[in-house]
Design an enzyme around this catalytic site. Structure first.
Site, short mmCIF file in Angstrom:
data_model
loop_
_atom_site.label_atom_id
_atom_site.label_comp_id
_atom_site.label_asym_id
_atom_site.label_seq_id
_atom_site.Cartn_x
_atom_site.Cartn_y
_atom_site.Cartn_z
N TRP A 84 0.75 -1.50 0.04
CA TRP A 84 -0.54 -0.08 -0.32
C TRP A 84 1.01 1.29 -0.10
CZ3 TRP A 84 -0.16 4.17 3.66
CH2 TRP A 84 -1.30 4.87 3.28
N HIS A 85 2.11 0.79 0.96
CA HIS A 85 2.54 2.42 0.65
C HIS A 85 3.56 2.59 -0.39
CE1 HIS A 85 1.95 1.97 5.41
NE2 HIS A 85 2.73 3.15 4.92
N GLY A 86 4.09 1.58 -1.37
CA GLY A 86 4.37 2.05 -2.31
C GLY A 86 4.37 0.95 -3.46
N PHE B 14 2.02 7.69 -1.70
CA PHE B 14 1.11 6.99 -1.02
C PHE B 14 -0.13 7.41 -1.86
CE2 PHE B 14 4.55 6.66 2.24
CZ PHE B 14 5.43 6.29 1.13
#
Length: 477
Positions: free
Chosen positions: A325-327, A477
């Site tokens: 999800w963060h990257g 993000f």
């Protein structure tokens, strides 16, 4: 448009004044929220507006359709799954397509199959992960019967696009935020004042702590292969406070800003670096994402109700998703799995048990902080090879490095004074708040002149000591 920009300082008062001029009409207030939010979001790139509008309207329509299907749970589930799939597909194309295409090509290459994948030259829409998760929670909650489908499309658009928390959270639920757009709102002076205080504190954390730490962190990280181990350790600790000042500062500004409009958002941080275990840390850091993953991924997978092995499996799935999800980078995935490993070890061994949030020995807090610092090195690195090289060099300190370390520290010292002083002030204030103690004498809170004089001093110091970096880390993000 960024919070710490001159444009926003003009934008916010104009929207605030217009908003309360419309206080007799909730609908027109919501229209203003939607228009101003789209202006705020479109300031980066107007093309992003098509995506957020599509996500919003699809989610709104799915809620209405599920309501019209009445008790037909099979068809309701099909609508819910369909909307979730479409929104995740949009997220996947814009954020993850190149990542998966390139890694699949590398995987096939290892078995002798050479393919030429077409990559997409697209700009990652700011905050797409945040508003997509917010939209998905609404669809799932309607299906579960936890919230009624709304027929007020303007209120729903405001719920998805509300500009203070649009691009970096907190990730709000429809059960909490949407009803606030469906009811009349009256100006609350005490709420607005508390919001201004929180915004001021957020700007201090972002501009003085995070932005000044960024200068040194970037300088050391760009030359980590030649830096002595003590300097690498200092840079890692500074990044730990940089990302906290940056992200919690954004959350404070967002939460404070919404209070100006009579809206309340959930708390997103609760003194995370005072955590006495890694589990306690994740009860305090990015609370809106952690609880979202718990309610919409971990518990549906079975949570901790189906035995130890499935609990550990669910933990790794959730934190793998959190990392992704963060990257779209293996460093983020490995960062998530690193925390999954720590949480699994904690569950298996019950290290540093915490009876109440915040309790525990100093050793437990320090060891938890050290583990978090290592995780942030992985998070900050551009590749896992860089992360391992950085950690290996940092851990490989020797007496031969001492002269170089002393000389390097002398050159860094002038640039360390402001961030270290600001970090010390922040930690003292948060320790006092954590334990219910006041940092300042009572007259500062009772006497209006002293109180507002203090606010002016903090504002002037924030401007005078602001660092050079401006963009918020979590915007990516």
């Amino acid at each position: 448009m960024q919070f710490n920009s001159f444009v926003f300082l003009l934008f916010l008062p104009v929207v605030f004044l217009l908003y309360w001029q419309l206080k007799r009409s909730r609908w027109w207030q919501n229209v203003l929220v939607v228009v101003s939010s789209y202006v705020f979001y479109g300031w980066w790139d107007a093309r992003f507006l098509l995506l957020i509008a599509m996500t919003s309207l699809l989610s709104y329509g799915s809620g209405v359709l599920m309501e019209r299907l009445g008790s037909d749970r099979r068809r309701q589930k099909a609508v819910c799954v369909g909307n979730v799939a479409v929104n995740l597909a949009i997220l996947a194309v814009f954020k993850y397509y190149n990542f998966f295409a390139e890694n699949l090509a590398l995987l096939l290459q290892t078995v002798g199959i050479h393919v030429d994948w077409v990559t997409l030259q697209v700009v990652l829409p700011v905050g797409i992960s945040f508003y997509t998760f917010q939209a998905l929670s609404y669809t799932v909650d309607v299906y579960r019967g936890e919230v009624r489908a709304t027929h007020d499309v303007v209120a729903f658009l405001a719920y998805i696009s509300f500009f203070p928390q649009l691009v970096a959270g907190p990730i709000e639920r429809a059960t909490r935020l949407l009803p606030q757009f469906l009811q009349e709102r009256r100006f609350d002076y005490s709420l607005a004042v508390s919001g201004c205080r929180l915004m001021l504190w957020g700007f201090f954390k972002k501009m003085v702590i995070a932005d000044n730490c960024a200068v040194l962190v970037n300088s050391v990280w760009d030359n980590y292969a030649t830096e002595p181990a003590p300097v690498l350790l200092i840079a890692a600790v500074l990044f730990t406070f940089q990302i906290y000042g940056d992200f919690s500062g954004y959350s404070d500004i967002a939460i404070g800003c919404t209070r100006l409009f009579g809206i309340r958002l959930m708390r997103n941080f609760h003194f995370p670096y005072f955590a006495a275990s890694i589990a306690d840390f994740w009860r305090r850091w990015h609370i809106s994402l952690t609880t979202w993953l718990r309610d919409y991924v971990y518990i549906p997978l079975g949570g901790s109700r189906q035995g130890l092995m499935r609990t550990l499996r669910n933990t790794f799935i959730v934190w793998g998703i959190s990392g992704l999800w963060h990257g779209a980078n293996w460093t983020f995935v490995c960062w998530g799995l690193y925390h999954a490993l720590l949480l699994s070890i904690y569950r298996l061994t019950h290290l540093h048990p915490v009876k109440k949030a915040g309790e525990g020995s100093v050793a437990a807090t320090v060891s938890t902080f050290a583990l978090v610092v290592v995780g942030w090195i992985i998070f900050r690195a551009t590749s896992m090879s860089e992360a391992m090289a950085y950690i290996g060099r940092m851990m490989g300190a020797s007496w031969a490095d001492l002269p170089l370390a002393v000389g390097r520290m002398r050159t860094l010292l002038p640039d360390l004074i402001v961030p270290l002083g600001a970090i010390a002030l922040m930690m003292v204030m948060e320790w006092r708040r954590q334990h219910g103690r006041s940092l300042l004498p009572r007259p500062f809170f009772v006497h209006t002149g002293l109180r507002y004089g203090l606010y002016v001093v903090v504002a002037m110091l924030t401007i005078a000591l602001a660092g050079s970096q401006s963009e918020f880390i979590y915007f990516q993000f």
